[in-house]
Design an enzyme around this catalytic site. Structure first.
Site, short mmCIF file in Angstrom:
data_model
loop_
_atom_site.label_atom_id
_atom_site.label_comp_id
_atom_site.label_asym_id
_atom_site.label_seq_id
_atom_site.Cartn_x
_atom_site.Cartn_y
_atom_site.Cartn_z
N ASP A 30 0.85 -1.19 0.00
CA ASP A 30 0.00 0.00 0.00
C ASP A 30 0.89 1.24 0.00
O ASP A 30 1.88 1.31 0.72
CB ASP A 30 -0.91 0.00 1.23
CG ASP A 30 -2.05 0.98 1.10
OD1 ASP A 30 -3.21 0.54 1.05
OD2 ASP A 30 -1.78 2.21 1.06
N ASN A 87 -13.01 -3.14 2.96
CA ASN A 87 -13.98 -2.07 3.11
C ASN A 87 -14.98 -2.16 1.96
O ASN A 87 -14.59 -2.29 0.80
CB ASN A 87 -13.27 -0.71 3.07
CG ASN A 87 -12.31 -0.54 4.25
OD1 ASN A 87 -12.63 -0.94 5.37
ND2 ASN A 87 -11.15 0.03 4.00
N GLY A 93 -15.25 3.12 4.34
CA GLY A 93 -13.85 3.49 4.13
C GLY A 93 -13.28 3.09 2.79
O GLY A 93 -12.09 3.23 2.56
N GLN A 94 -14.14 2.58 1.88
CA GLN A 94 -13.61 2.18 0.57
C GLN A 94 -13.37 3.42 -0.29
O GLN A 94 -14.24 4.28 -0.44
CB GLN A 94 -14.59 1.24 -0.15
CG GLN A 94 -14.01 0.69 -1.44
CD GLN A 94 -14.88 -0.39 -2.09
OE1 GLN A 94 -16.00 -0.67 -1.63
NE2 GLN A 94 -14.37 -1.00 -3.14
N SER A 95 -12.16 3.53 -0.82
CA SER A 95 -11.82 4.68 -1.67
C SER A 95 -11.43 4.22 -3.07
O SER A 95 -11.51 5.01 -4.01
CB SER A 95 -10.67 5.48 -1.05
OG SER A 95 -9.52 4.68 -0.91
N HIS A 100 -10.43 -5.37 -2.80
CA HIS A 100 -9.08 -5.65 -2.30
C HIS A 100 -9.13 -6.02 -0.83
O HIS A 100 -9.97 -5.52 -0.08
CB HIS A 100 -8.14 -4.46 -2.50
CG HIS A 100 -8.69 -3.16 -2.02
ND1 HIS A 100 -9.60 -2.43 -2.75
CD2 HIS A 100 -8.46 -2.47 -0.89
CE1 HIS A 100 -9.91 -1.33 -2.08
NE2 HIS A 100 -9.24 -1.33 -0.94
N HIS A 102 -6.97 -5.68 2.55
CA HIS A 102 -5.83 -5.07 3.24
C HIS A 102 -5.24 -6.13 4.16
O HIS A 102 -5.96 -6.73 4.97
CB HIS A 102 -6.28 -3.90 4.11
CG HIS A 102 -6.85 -2.73 3.39
ND1 HIS A 102 -6.09 -1.62 3.07
CD2 HIS A 102 -8.10 -2.48 2.93
CE1 HIS A 102 -6.86 -0.73 2.45
NE2 HIS A 102 -8.08 -1.22 2.35
P1 AMP Z 1 -9.73 1.42 0.51
O1 AMP Z 1 -9.80 2.77 1.16
O2 AMP Z 1 -10.15 0.29 1.38
O3 AMP Z 1 -10.46 1.45 -0.82
O4 AMP Z 1 -8.20 1.16 0.23
C1 AMP Z 1 -7.53 1.67 -0.88
C2 AMP Z 1 -6.07 1.63 -0.56
O5 AMP Z 1 -5.36 1.78 -1.76
C3 AMP Z 1 -5.60 2.75 0.38
O6 AMP Z 1 -5.03 2.17 1.54
C4 AMP Z 1 -4.58 3.51 -0.46
O7 AMP Z 1 -3.49 3.96 0.30
C5 AMP Z 1 -4.18 2.46 -1.48
N1 AMP Z 1 -3.68 2.98 -2.73
C6 AMP Z 1 -4.24 3.94 -3.51
N2 AMP Z 1 -3.50 4.14 -4.62
C7 AMP Z 1 -2.46 3.28 -4.53
C8 AMP Z 1 -1.32 3.00 -5.37
N3 AMP Z 1 -1.13 3.66 -6.54
N4 AMP Z 1 -0.44 2.05 -4.97
C9 AMP Z 1 -0.63 1.39 -3.81
N5 AMP Z 1 -1.67 1.61 -2.99
C10 AMP Z 1 -2.57 2.54 -3.34
#
Ligand code: AMP
Length: 114
Positions: A30, A87, A93-95, A100, A102
């Site tokens: 990450d 998430n 908390g999903q962004s 995926h 974690h």
């Molecule tokens: P979520 O908020 O559960 O959707 O997790 C998305 C995760 O992706 C977050 O922890 C970010 O830090 C991670 N993330 C976003 N862009 C990248 C990237 N280019 N390389 C690695 N991790 C990333």
């Protein structure tokens, strides 16, 4: 999915620190770690979120879970313990809308989570 950042990481179009690649699954560090060790485990296939899963996805999601535990073992997380998080949806908390896991380790984690 052309615009999905995790699809582009899986294909190698966007660089990442990969720890494992199989035919179906990719694991990489990450970029914004929430623990001393924080690895993301994703399917190559674009699935937006947990809530989109249906019966035929069971084998892939089983592989995803088993692969996460294999990555934990291979990266020395077992002695310390680790947490898996998925998430589902923005309020959870999903962004990034490519499913995926974690994989987090190397510190104490609270229960219940905040
Ligand atoms: P979520 O908020 O559960 O959707 O997790 C998305 C995760 O992706 C977050 O922890 C970010 O830090 C991670 N993330 C976003 N862009 C990248 C990237 N280019 N390389 C690695 N991790 C990333």
């Amino acid at each position: 999915m052309g615009n999905c950042i995790f699809c582009r990481i899986a294909s190698g179009e966007i660089p990442s620190k990969k720890v494992l690649e199989t035919e179906d699954i990719v694991a990489f560090h990450d970029v914004s770690p929430q623990a001393p060790r924080h690895i993301l485990v994703i399917p190559r296939r674009h699935i937006e979120k947990l809530a989109d899963l249906t019966g035929p996805d069971a084998a892939l999601m089983g592989k995803l879970l088993v692969t996460a535990t294999e990555v934990a073992r291979a990266t020395g997380m077992e002695a310390d313990g680790y947490r898996l998080v998925i998430n589902n949806g923005e309020r959870a908390g999903q962004s990034v809308f490519h499913i995926h896991i974690h994989l987090l380790s190397g510190r104490d984690f609270q229960w219940p989570p905040g």
